[in-house]
Design an enzyme around this catalytic site. Structure first.
Site, short mmCIF file in Angstrom:
data_model
loop_
_atom_site.label_atom_id
_atom_site.label_comp_id
_atom_site.label_asym_id
_atom_site.label_seq_id
_atom_site.Cartn_x
_atom_site.Cartn_y
_atom_site.Cartn_z
N THR A 198 -45.05 -32.55 105.89
CA THR A 198 -45.26 -33.84 106.55
C THR A 198 -44.51 -33.87 107.88
O THR A 198 -43.53 -33.16 108.04
CB THR A 198 -44.70 -34.92 105.60
N ARG A 226 -54.56 -41.17 95.31
CA ARG A 226 -53.09 -41.08 95.31
C ARG A 226 -52.55 -41.36 96.72
O ARG A 226 -52.99 -40.80 97.71
CB ARG A 226 -52.66 -39.68 94.87
N VAL A 227 -51.59 -42.25 96.79
CA VAL A 227 -50.90 -42.51 98.05
C VAL A 227 -49.41 -42.26 97.82
O VAL A 227 -48.85 -42.72 96.83
CB VAL A 227 -51.14 -43.97 98.52
N GLY A 228 -48.80 -41.50 98.71
CA GLY A 228 -47.37 -41.19 98.59
C GLY A 228 -46.52 -42.19 99.34
O GLY A 228 -46.93 -43.33 99.61
N ASP A 229 -45.35 -41.73 99.73
CA ASP A 229 -44.40 -42.61 100.40
C ASP A 229 -44.64 -42.76 101.91
O ASP A 229 -44.26 -43.77 102.50
CB ASP A 229 -42.98 -42.05 100.22
N THR A 248 -39.54 -37.02 104.10
CA THR A 248 -40.52 -36.00 103.72
C THR A 248 -40.10 -35.42 102.39
O THR A 248 -38.92 -35.12 102.17
CB THR A 248 -40.60 -34.86 104.74
N GLY A 251 -43.26 -37.54 97.27
CA GLY A 251 -43.39 -38.95 97.62
C GLY A 251 -43.14 -39.93 96.49
O GLY A 251 -42.63 -41.03 96.72
#
Ligand code: ASP
Length: 339
Positions: A198, A226-229, A248, A251
């Protein structure tokens, strides 16, 4: 002589005799992801990554040296890294389980606490620019998927065929992840779980204002939706008048700790330095839950920290002299401002 804002501030204090805070010395700190290990890169890949980090630092520095806001430096640096296939953001993003590139990004302006974010976009060449459009030209903070892409079209942002983001290296990482998964390896043992990449930036401008931004393809083999941070304000990105953070790593753990905000909160309420707060959250807190990764942290007085708990993290900084400093692995010294 060209009257820079720093000179003007100095003049203001002379003429009024009032105690005016010393003008800030602009700084930009960037990362290109934690999790990188020596064996992952051949000499050419290492050279390419270092030169992309330097190019991103120079581009962001141009904005700061011209007296533009921290947010411009963050956007400029991240755009360079999104365009470079070495990193897991924009072109070169990792693949989802279904073989797609789904991109997330966010940014935040510390002085105003305004923020913008996008998640799950497939056709927007530079997701960080779309996040900025959301912040500046919509009443919202976050837009996802098709709606975000419609907004990109409305705002005339550059859109590309989804194949633009594909690189063979990332495709092979997905194939390896699918084989490991089929062989029943636990997620924590997956070779591919270590490969992050990232990108992010934090900047302090000549007016003493901070900004932060992050952009990613997420994690290899992530499932639909899916969505990370990275696009979540407070988890992967946060900026206030005292602190700017871009994270990074894995997440899910950054989300659970609200990691970026937690670092800023520790600095604000406990008086910790960027290095102390970074150590508590990234080096202790994230691994205590089972996660890994890193972050870049910058304070309003120009102190920076780049904590990480992996073998390496692509990282670098540039100050008023315009000389870029970059490092990749743990054992490489990187003398940070204010350390
Ligand atoms: N934090 C990102 C995510 O979980 C991955 C990364 O940092 O490389 O989506």
């Amino acid at each position: 002589m060209k009257l820079t804002s720093a000179v003007l501030l100095g003049l203001a204090s002379l003429s009024t005799g009032a105690a005016v805070a010393a003008p800030a010395s602009p700084v930009l700190v960037i990362h290109g992801g934690a999790g990188v290990e020596r064996g992952d890169l051949d000499a050419e890949e290492m050279r390419a990554a270092r030169s992309a980090l330097e190019a991103a630092l120079r581009k962001g520095h141009e904005a700061l040296a011209a007296g533009r806001p921290a947010l411009d430096a963050v956007t400029a640096a991240i755009t360079v890294l999104e365009d470079d296939p070495s990193f897991n953001a924009g072109r070169g993003a990792v693949f989802t389980h279904d073989g797609k590139n789904e991109l997330d990004a966010s940014l935040m302006d510390g002085a105003s606490l305004r923020a913008g974010a996008v998640a799950g976009v497939h056709t927007v060449k530079n997701p960080i620019l779309l996040a900025r459009e959301v912040m500046e030209h919509s009443p919202h903070v976050m837009m996802i998927g098709q709606g975000a892409e419609m907004f990109a079209t409305e705002r005339r942002l550059e859109q590309v065929d989804p194949s633009y983001f594909r690189t063979e290296k990332r495709w092979q990482q997905l194939q390896r992840a699918l084989r490991e998964e089929a062989a029943g390896q636990a997620h924590a043992d997956l070779e591919t779980a270590k490969h992050f990449g990232t990108v992010g930036a934090v900047a302090l401008d000549a007016q003493g204002k901070l900004a932060a931004g992050t952009s990613t393809g997420g994690m290899t083999n992530k499932r639909y939706g899916r969505v990370g941070d990275s696009p979540v304000i407070g988890a992967g990105t946060y900026a206030s008048d005292g602190c700017a953070v871009s994270g990074t790593g894995w997440g899910e753990f950054y989300l659970r700790l609200a990691a970026a905000h937690e670092i800023c909160a520790r600095m604000k309420y406990l008086g910790e330095t960027p290095a102390q707060a970074g150590e508590e959250v990234i080096v202790k807190g994230i691994p205590a839950l089972g996660g890994d990764g890193g972050a870049i942290v910058l304070s309003a007085d120009g102190r920076a920290a780049t904590p990480f708990n992996t073998q390496g993290m692509y990282r670098g900084w540039i100050g008023a002299d315009g000389v870029p400093h970059v490092a990749i692995f743990e054992d490489e010294a990187l003398a940070l401002p204010g350390q």
